[in-house]
Design a protein around this motif. Sequence first.
Motif, PDB file in Angstrom:
ATOM      1  N   LEU A 108      27.466  58.541 -88.025  1.00 20.81           N
ATOM      2  CA  LEU A 108      27.869  57.142 -87.937  1.00 20.81           C
ATOM      3  C   LEU A 108      29.256  57.006 -88.532  1.00 20.81           C
ATOM      4  N   ARG A 109      30.056  56.137 -87.936  1.00 18.97           N
ATOM      5  CA  ARG A 109      31.393  55.864 -88.467  1.00 18.97           C
ATOM      6  C   ARG A 109      31.505  54.389 -88.780  1.00 18.97           C
ATOM      7  N   PHE A 110      32.032  54.104 -89.947  1.00 21.70           N
ATOM      8  CA  PHE A 110      32.257  52.731 -90.366  1.00 21.70           C
ATOM      9  C   PHE A 110      33.754  52.522 -90.525  1.00 21.70           C
ATOM     10  N   PRO A 111      34.308  51.532 -89.836  1.00 21.50           N
ATOM     11  CA  PRO A 111      35.749  51.288 -89.964  1.00 21.50           C
ATOM     12  C   PRO A 111      36.113  50.734 -91.339  1.00 21.50           C
ATOM     13  N   ARG A 112      37.371  50.654 -91.565  1.00 24.69           N
ATOM     14  CA  ARG A 112      37.909  50.283 -92.858  1.00 24.69           C
ATOM     15  C   ARG A 112      37.396  48.941 -93.377  1.00 24.69           C
TER      16      ARG A 112
END
Length: 61
Positions: A9-13
Amino acid sequence: MLEYEYQELRFPRGTSRSAARQVLTEHAEYGRWELARVRVYLDGSRRVTLRRRIIRQPRLV
């Protein structure tokens, strides 16, 4: 030997900690995922790796 499958999973800034925690909690409760690794990058984004055991059923012949 234990076998695992992985999901990334990737979470943006701009993602808040509480929003990220909620997403991870849902994956843990309903998908039986566990936290394997968290990487926080210099730009503030996060990459989370989740894993869960693969349970193989023995073949009956």
